[in-house]
Motif scaffolding. Structure first.
Motif, PDB file in Angstrom:
ATOM      1  N   GLU A 161       7.757 -15.744 -10.138  1.00 57.05           N
ATOM      2  CA  GLU A 161       8.924 -14.875 -10.006  1.00 57.05           C
ATOM      3  C   GLU A 161       8.769 -13.866  -8.869  1.00 57.05           C
ATOM      4  OE1 GLU A 161       9.973 -14.881 -14.791  1.00 57.05           O
ATOM      5  OE2 GLU A 161       8.846 -13.234 -13.883  1.00 57.05           O
ATOM      6  N   LEU A 162       7.559 -13.382  -8.698  1.00 55.85           N
ATOM      7  CA  LEU A 162       7.310 -12.383  -7.655  1.00 55.85           C
ATOM      8  C   LEU A 162       5.951 -12.681  -7.041  1.00 55.85           C
ATOM      9  CD1 LEU A 162       8.232  -8.660  -7.814  1.00 55.85           C
ATOM     10  CD2 LEU A 162       5.969  -9.280  -6.998  1.00 55.85           C
ATOM     11  N   ASP A 163       5.945 -12.891  -5.743  1.00 56.03           N
ATOM     12  CA  ASP A 163       4.730 -13.288  -5.026  1.00 56.03           C
ATOM     13  C   ASP A 163       4.244 -12.129  -4.162  1.00 56.03           C
ATOM     14  OD1 ASP A 163       2.647 -14.676  -3.920  1.00 56.03           O
ATOM     15  OD2 ASP A 163       3.888 -15.820  -2.508  1.00 56.03           O
ATOM     16  N   LEU A 164       3.122 -11.524  -4.575  1.00 60.81           N
ATOM     17  CA  LEU A 164       2.517 -10.439  -3.798  1.00 60.81           C
ATOM     18  C   LEU A 164       1.686 -11.044  -2.678  1.00 60.81           C
ATOM     19  CD1 LEU A 164       1.362  -8.104  -6.722  1.00 60.81           C
ATOM     20  CD2 LEU A 164       3.379  -7.838  -5.275  1.00 60.81           C
ATOM     21  N   THR A 165       1.985 -10.657  -1.453  1.00 62.83           N
ATOM     22  CA  THR A 165       1.321 -11.239  -0.277  1.00 62.83           C
ATOM     23  C   THR A 165       0.809 -10.125   0.626  1.00 62.83           C
ATOM     24  OG1 THR A 165       2.832 -13.124  -0.343  1.00 62.83           O
ATOM     25  CG2 THR A 165       1.579 -12.786   1.691  1.00 62.83           C
ATOM     26  N   PRO A 166      -0.470 -10.130   0.978  1.00 65.83           N
ATOM     27  CA  PRO A 166      -0.973  -9.100   1.892  1.00 65.83           C
ATOM     28  C   PRO A 166      -0.468  -9.317   3.310  1.00 65.83           C
ATOM     29  CG  PRO A 166      -2.714 -10.668   1.362  1.00 65.83           C
ATOM     30  CD  PRO A 166      -1.543 -11.021   0.493  1.00 65.83           C
ATOM     31  N   VAL A 167      -0.083  -8.232   3.976  1.00 62.03           N
ATOM     32  CA  VAL A 167       0.361  -8.316   5.368  1.00 62.03           C
ATOM     33  C   VAL A 167      -0.803  -8.706   6.269  1.00 62.03           C
ATOM     34  CG1 VAL A 167       1.343  -6.993   7.284  1.00 62.03           C
ATOM     35  CG2 VAL A 167       2.200  -6.642   4.961  1.00 62.03           C
ATOM     36  N   ARG A 168      -1.955  -8.128   5.996  1.00 60.84           N
ATOM     37  CA  ARG A 168      -3.185  -8.454   6.710  1.00 60.84           C
ATOM     38  C   ARG A 168      -4.327  -8.427   5.701  1.00 60.84           C
ATOM     39  NH1 ARG A 168      -1.667  -3.358   8.447  1.00 60.84           N
ATOM     40  NH2 ARG A 168      -0.824  -4.218  10.371  1.00 60.84           N
ATOM     41  N   ASN A 169      -5.471  -8.982   6.070  1.00 63.36           N
ATOM     42  CA  ASN A 169      -6.576  -9.065   5.113  1.00 63.36           C
ATOM     43  C   ASN A 169      -7.475  -7.836   5.130  1.00 63.36           C
ATOM     44  OD1 ASN A 169      -7.786  -9.429   7.568  1.00 63.36           O
ATOM     45  ND2 ASN A 169      -8.605 -11.463   7.151  1.00 63.36           N
ATOM     46  N   THR A 170      -7.114  -6.821   5.903  1.00 72.05           N
ATOM     47  CA  THR A 170      -7.859  -5.559   5.909  1.00 72.05           C
ATOM     48  C   THR A 170      -6.882  -4.393   5.851  1.00 72.05           C
ATOM     49  OG1 THR A 170      -7.900  -5.477   8.331  1.00 72.05           O
ATOM     50  CG2 THR A 170      -9.792  -6.518   7.232  1.00 72.05           C
ATOM     51  N   MET A 171      -7.409  -3.217   5.524  1.00 72.35           N
ATOM     52  CA  MET A 171      -6.578  -2.025   5.487  1.00 72.35           C
ATOM     53  C   MET A 171      -6.286  -1.524   6.895  1.00 72.35           C
ATOM     54  SD  MET A 171      -8.198   0.129   2.303  1.00 72.35           S
ATOM     55  CE  MET A 171      -8.212  -0.536   0.638  1.00 72.35           C
ATOM     56  N   ASP A 172      -5.238  -0.718   7.011  1.00 71.43           N
ATOM     57  CA  ASP A 172      -4.843  -0.141   8.294  1.00 71.43           C
ATOM     58  C   ASP A 172      -5.583   1.177   8.486  1.00 71.43           C
ATOM     59  OD1 ASP A 172      -3.450   1.299  10.353  1.00 71.43           O
ATOM     60  OD2 ASP A 172      -1.793  -0.107  10.127  1.00 71.43           O
ATOM     61  N   PHE A 173      -6.381   1.281   9.572  1.00 69.35           N
ATOM     62  CA  PHE A 173      -7.203   2.468   9.826  1.00 69.35           C
ATOM     63  C   PHE A 173      -6.630   3.328  10.951  1.00 69.35           C
ATOM     64  CE2 PHE A 173     -10.170   0.160   7.300  1.00 69.35           C
ATOM     65  CZ  PHE A 173     -11.072   1.090   6.806  1.00 69.35           C
ATOM     66  N   SER A 174      -5.384   3.170  11.282  1.00 71.07           N
ATOM     67  CA  SER A 174      -4.815   3.917  12.402  1.00 71.07           C
ATOM     68  C   SER A 174      -4.798   5.428  12.147  1.00 71.07           C
ATOM     69  CB  SER A 174      -3.397   3.416  12.694  1.00 71.07           C
ATOM     70  OG  SER A 174      -2.568   3.534  11.541  1.00 71.07           O
ATOM     71  N   GLU A 175      -4.759   5.850  10.892  1.00 70.01           N
ATOM     72  CA  GLU A 175      -4.737   7.275  10.553  1.00 70.01           C
ATOM     73  C   GLU A 175      -5.975   7.701   9.783  1.00 70.01           C
ATOM     74  OE1 GLU A 175      -2.486   9.476  11.520  1.00 70.01           O
ATOM     75  OE2 GLU A 175      -1.364   7.954  12.627  1.00 70.01           O
ATOM     76  N   TYR A 176      -7.043   6.947   9.892  1.00 69.68           N
ATOM     77  CA  TYR A 176      -8.223   7.204   9.065  1.00 69.68           C
ATOM     78  C   TYR A 176      -9.017   8.406   9.568  1.00 69.68           C
ATOM     79  CZ  TYR A 176     -12.668   6.530   6.696  1.00 69.68           C
ATOM     80  OH  TYR A 176     -13.805   6.717   5.950  1.00 69.68           O
ATOM     81  N   SER A 177      -9.520   9.206   8.629  1.00 67.48           N
ATOM     82  CA  SER A 177     -10.393  10.346   8.924  1.00 67.48           C
ATOM     83  C   SER A 177     -11.748  10.104   8.262  1.00 67.48           C
ATOM     84  CB  SER A 177      -9.785  11.651   8.401  1.00 67.48           C
ATOM     85  OG  SER A 177      -8.532  11.905   9.005  1.00 67.48           O
ATOM     86  N   GLU A 178     -12.815  10.301   9.013  1.00 68.88           N
ATOM     87  CA  GLU A 178     -14.165  10.038   8.512  1.00 68.88           C
ATOM     88  C   GLU A 178     -14.511  10.969   7.360  1.00 68.88           C
ATOM     89  OE1 GLU A 178     -16.379   7.806   9.119  1.00 68.88           O
ATOM     90  OE2 GLU A 178     -15.444   6.772  10.820  1.00 68.88           O
ATOM     91  N   ASN A 179     -15.296  10.432   6.425  1.00 69.99           N
ATOM     92  CA  ASN A 179     -15.799  11.206   5.296  1.00 69.99           C
ATOM     93  C   ASN A 179     -17.218  11.666   5.597  1.00 69.99           C
ATOM     94  OD1 ASN A 179     -17.351  11.158   2.443  1.00 69.99           O
ATOM     95  ND2 ASN A 179     -15.224  11.756   2.135  1.00 69.99           N
ATOM     96  N   ALA A 180     -17.554  12.891   5.169  1.00 73.79           N
ATOM     97  CA  ALA A 180     -18.867  13.452   5.490  1.00 73.79           C
ATOM     98  C   ALA A 180     -19.983  12.790   4.703  1.00 73.79           C
ATOM     99  CB  ALA A 180     -18.867  14.957   5.219  1.00 73.79           C
ATOM    100  N   LEU A 181     -19.675  12.206   3.558  1.00 72.95           N
ATOM    101  CA  LEU A 181     -20.705  11.643   2.695  1.00 72.95           C
ATOM    102  C   LEU A 181     -20.751  10.127   2.731  1.00 72.95           C
ATOM    103  CD1 LEU A 181     -22.903  12.238   0.626  1.00 72.95           C
ATOM    104  CD2 LEU A 181     -21.149  12.243  -1.160  1.00 72.95           C
TER     105      LEU A 181
END
Length: 396
Positions: A161-181
């Motif tokens: 009834e509803l097919d969930l499909t990923p746009v890409r196989n990885t997450m989008d990191f265009s707005e990612y901020s590094e974590n200190a830990l």
């Protein structure tokens, strides 16, 4: 250029009274509605190993087609290709996180907007703090890597009834901020079907702990304190501070270990951190070092009129090679001329050689042998404890 009245007329036309936002879009009901999903990764907010809580900030991007929301742009000013409507006015796939940490909450907000294209394509970007449960494997703490997941599914809908499909196989990191830990090593997005025939879209985050802080504030200080305890066997026994020094350093290690235990998680699956075993081993060796100091001082302060057992004599011979203090009667000869030197050499050869007298073995000698033995044995144990830990950690 389209006008304000054009957009008002458009919204009136595409949202008639017959539009029901609770009914899944799709003309052919035998064909599942394809819902494309992606994730815009912003940052890691928290990962608390002690309570198995993993939370990230980001936005869930969802894209699908609603055949009821199509129009001809030429009818509305000629260039009205996109409009924006509130989320509560259109059908939206209700996605739930299977690994929710808190109670169930609706994804997004009813006042958030959705972009609608003239071909019926809807774009819904829902920013939020996404929390999930994540059981950590802390065997290699603080040099560990963890993998946590977000698992979304649409309640009530099966894959037909509803097919969930990923746009890409990885997450989008265009707005990612590094974590200190934590350092994100890898992300992955894929779909799976569980035993309940519910399709899930799984988003995994593999991250590695930044260990420089833990090395400088946890591992090295404890190792140096443990090595400092060995210096007690170099101190002269006459100073009277051996036991006090050993006990003080041991207490410092104990206090430091107490502080470290507050940082270490209380539990771990499938095993306890190897660092916990190493710290326990260092502390036990420290206790044995203190006991060795007490035993050595008993030998140093034993009355000399008491006989030394044979097993202690053999122990002294094994450790120090039986080298007691020896008094050698070195004869001084003046070599005035060749004849005198030759006569003296003949005389010395003709005199029977007597055994060099040895000074009697004392309890102080036994104490020295005990110090030497403890220094070598406990030093060997501490070095091997650290080498084994390094080998285990390097096997990651």
């Amino acid at each position: 250029m389209y006008s304000f009245s054009d957009e008002v007329n458009l919204l009136t036309a595409i949202f008639p009274a017959s539009y029901d936002r609770y009914i899944r879009p799709g003309v052919n009901r035998s064909t599942p509605l394809q819902v494309n999903v992606t994730f815009y990764f912003k940052s890691i907010k928290e990962f608390d190993e002690s309570i198995s809580k993993f939370s990230v900030t980001g936005a869930l991007g969802v894209f699908w087609v609603d055949h009821r929301l199509t129009w001809d742009p030429n009818t509305y000013g000629g260039d009205l290709y996109t409009t924006i409507v509130p989320q509560k006015r259109v059908w939206i796939p209700f996605l739930v996180n299977m690994l929710m940490y808190e109670k169930l909450e609706e994804m997004g907000n009813s006042e958030m907007n959705v972009r609608v294209d003239s071909n019926g394509q809807l774009t819904w970007v829902s920013p939020n703090i996404f929390e999930s449960t994540c059981d950590a494997d802390l065997s290699y703490y603080p040099f560990d890597s963890q993998t946590c997941s977000l698992r979304f599914y649409a309640p009530g809908f099966i894959k037909n009834e509803l097919d969930l499909t990923p746009v890409r196989n990885t997450m989008d990191f265009s707005e990612y901020s590094e974590n200190a830990l934590w350092q994100v090593v890898e992300t992955n997005i894929y779909t799976t079907t569980n035993k309940l025939r519910l399709q899930e879209i799984v988003m995994t985050v593999k991250m590695k702990r930044r260990s420089v802080y833990y090395i400088s504030s946890l591992v090295l200080p404890v190792a140096l304190l443990s090595l400092l305890q060995l210096s007690v066997y170099i101190m002269p026994p006459q100073c009277g501070e051996r036991v006090g020094f050993a006990t003080t350093v041991l207490l410092a290690v104990a206090v430091y270990l107490t502080l470290i235990q507050e940082k270490l998680p209380e539990g771990s699956e499938p095993s306890v951190s190897f660092l916990s075993y190493k710290l326990l081993g260092d502390f036990m060796i420290g206790v044995l070092i203190t006991v060795g100091v007490v035993v050595g001082l008993r030998f140093y302060n034993r009355e000399e009129d008491k006989a030394i057992p044979n097993y202690l004599k053999r122990f002294h011979k094994i450790i120090l090679g039986g080298g007691c203090c020896q008094n050698r009667n070195n004869r001084k000869v003046a070599w005035n001329d060749k004849d005198t030197r030759d006569a003296t050499e003949k005389e010395l050869k003709s005199v029977p050689q007597e055994e060099t007298p040895r000074s009697p073995l004392t309890w102080c000698d036994i104490g020295m042998a005990t110090d030497r033995f403890c220094l070598m044995m406990f030093g060997f144990m501490l070095i091997n404890c650290n080498i084994v830990y390094i080998i285990v950690i390097s096997s990651i």
